[in-house]
Each structure stands twice: as C-alpha cells, then as structure tokens.
Design a protein around this motif. Sequence first.
Motif, PDB file in Angstrom:
ATOM      1  N   SER A   1      39.651  40.038  41.124  1.00 28.44           N
ATOM      2  CA  SER A   1      40.329  39.329  42.214  1.00 28.44           C
ATOM      3  C   SER A   1      40.429  37.822  41.980  1.00 28.44           C
ATOM      4  O   SER A   1      39.426  37.130  41.799  1.00 28.44           O
ATOM      5  CB  SER A   1      39.565  39.594  43.519  1.00 28.44           C
ATOM      6  OG  SER A   1      40.033  38.775  44.552  1.00 28.44           O
TER       7      SER A   1
ATOM      8  N   VAL B   1      44.081  35.700  55.792  1.00 26.46           N
ATOM      9  CA  VAL B   1      44.461  36.142  54.451  1.00 26.46           C
ATOM     10  C   VAL B   1      43.496  37.241  54.032  1.00 26.46           C
ATOM     11  O   VAL B   1      42.273  37.067  54.118  1.00 26.46           O
ATOM     12  CB  VAL B   1      44.405  34.981  53.433  1.00 26.46           C
ATOM     13  CG1 VAL B   1      44.617  35.502  52.008  1.00 26.46           C
ATOM     14  CG2 VAL B   1      45.443  33.932  53.775  1.00 26.46           C
TER      15      VAL B   1
ATOM     16  N   ASP C   1      43.030  42.394  45.948  1.00 25.26           N
ATOM     17  CA  ASP C   1      43.612  42.320  44.601  1.00 25.26           C
ATOM     18  C   ASP C   1      42.660  42.793  43.508  1.00 25.26           C
ATOM     19  O   ASP C   1      42.734  42.350  42.366  1.00 25.26           O
ATOM     20  CB  ASP C   1      44.117  40.908  44.312  1.00 25.26           C
ATOM     21  CG  ASP C   1      43.096  39.813  44.573  1.00 25.26           C
ATOM     22  OD1 ASP C   1      42.117  40.062  45.286  1.00 25.26           O
ATOM     23  OD2 ASP C   1      43.281  38.693  44.058  1.00 25.26           O
TER      24      ASP C   1
ATOM     25  N   VAL D   1      39.746  33.794  55.236  1.00 27.40           N
ATOM     26  CA  VAL D   1      40.014  34.688  54.106  1.00 27.40           C
ATOM     27  C   VAL D   1      38.928  35.761  54.068  1.00 27.40           C
ATOM     28  O   VAL D   1      37.737  35.450  54.145  1.00 27.40           O
ATOM     29  CB  VAL D   1      40.020  33.917  52.770  1.00 27.40           C
ATOM     30  CG1 VAL D   1      40.310  34.863  51.609  1.00 27.40           C
ATOM     31  CG2 VAL D   1      41.042  32.789  52.809  1.00 27.40           C
TER      32      VAL D   1
ATOM     33  N   VAL E   1      41.745  35.993  44.391  1.00 27.71           N
ATOM     34  CA  VAL E   1      41.387  35.461  45.713  1.00 27.71           C
ATOM     35  C   VAL E   1      39.879  35.242  45.790  1.00 27.71           C
ATOM     36  O   VAL E   1      39.404  34.214  46.284  1.00 27.71           O
ATOM     37  CB  VAL E   1      41.863  36.413  46.833  1.00 27.71           C
ATOM     38  CG1 VAL E   1      41.417  35.897  48.203  1.00 27.71           C
ATOM     39  CG2 VAL E   1      43.376  36.579  46.799  1.00 27.71           C
TER      40      VAL E   1
ATOM     41  N   GLY F   1      42.298  39.455  50.901  1.00 25.92           N
ATOM     42  CA  GLY F   1      42.309  39.609  49.453  1.00 25.92           C
ATOM     43  C   GLY F   1      42.033  41.054  49.080  1.00 25.92           C
ATOM     44  O   GLY F   1      40.901  41.536  49.213  1.00 25.92           O
TER      45      GLY F   1
END
Length: 237
Positions: free
Chosen positions: A27, A19, A23, A145, A29, A21
């Motif tokens: 964020s 995953v 964003d 992640v 995430v 992140g």
Amino acid sequence: LEFRRVLFRSGSTGRYDLVVGADGIHSKVRDLVFGTAQAPQDMGQAVWRAIVRRPPEVQARYMFFGPRSKAGFNPVSREEMYVFLVQTGHPRLRDDELAPVMRGMLADFGGLVAEVRDQIQRPERIAYRPFSSMLLPAPWYRGRVVLVGDAAHCPTPQMASGAGMAVEDTIVLSELLGGELSLEAALEQFMARRYERCRLVVDASCQLSEWEKHPGTPGADPVGVLAKANAALAAPI
C-alpha cells in the motif's frame, strides 16, 4: 461529517469526509500515512496457481500433501480450475521457466494431479507469488485516512481468508459510516470490531506457514489451529 477538499494529480478536485486505503499489501497509502517502517514480512514460501481444464469429478476444493509440498485444485468456473502448489522458498524464475518448474514439482503427485499436470504449458496462465504477511498495529487510521484489507492486515493464504477479511472490513466500515456516529467514533468502533478478528487470521495463517516450512515440529497441530480459527470466524462480524 465535515467534508474536505481533495486535489487529484489530474488537477480535478472533490469533497470527501474520509480516504479509504484499499491498495493491498504494498500500500502506497499506508506508506504515506504511517511511514515505510511497517513493511510486509517475507514468509519464505511461494504459491503457484495454474489455470487448467476442470475434470467433471472435481466438484469442490481439493488438497493433497506430498513429500516436498502441498498441492490442490480450486474450481473457478464450470470449465476451469486452478492447480495450486505451495513451495518452501521462492527462487526468481524467468517466464519461460515457470511451466516446466511447476510440472517438475507436481511430479511428486499421482492421480488427478498427474492427469492435469501436462496441461500446464503457458506462462501467462500461471501466477507465481512469494508469501508476505503483515499486521499493522492498531489503529489503522490517522486523521481522515483509514486502511482496510491487505493494506492493514495481510495473512498468508493458508486459510484462504485474506479476501474475506477485506470484504468484512468494508461491510463493517460502511455500516458504521452510514449511521449517526461522528467520524472519530465510527473509526474507533471499526477498530474494536475488526482488529482481534483479523489478528486471529494473520496469526493462524503464519503459524500454519511455519509448520509447513518445518515439518515434524514438536506440538504442531495444524488441524486444531484451523478448527479453532474457523470456529471463531463463524461468529457474526
């Protein structure tokens, strides 16, 4: 790579090995994986950007320094550009206040700035944003992640390099994940190649922001800091 099953809020599922992140500075995430203690820092400045018609003579990025702030132009098409203005402080304003307040701050400037200033009328054509900055301590990954771009390292816009650093992140990460490395080794190499380069941009941008807020600081050398940082960024990623 060993794939993992992911369940989405919609009820659909997928199988992924990682995953990413991407964003932004706020964020979700990052909050989920690293906790909310790693919050962006308010830098005490704001930037205004207003879209106006581009005069024919504006063929590049311009910057002007005034008694209260700095302003400039950045072309975005053959017909349009945005006027930007960097302000110390960031009061809360209603939409109907944006255009007159921005025009008032630009009243310090003559020349081309004065010629386009009265075009600033429509609030929907103005972006007004406070400066925030952060640098997440290494590593920017946990388990499966990883964070990239402003989610991990957000500079102030003084060097205009935030988006460039995010693009570099994705190039390097794609290259490493497309090779023969294990996921853990790829993420380790990603951090080795990205952390110091991104830290340099964040540190230099924040230093420039501090000097702008405190003009006349002894030893301030914005030209030198920019030159050193830009020379470092000219190196391969």
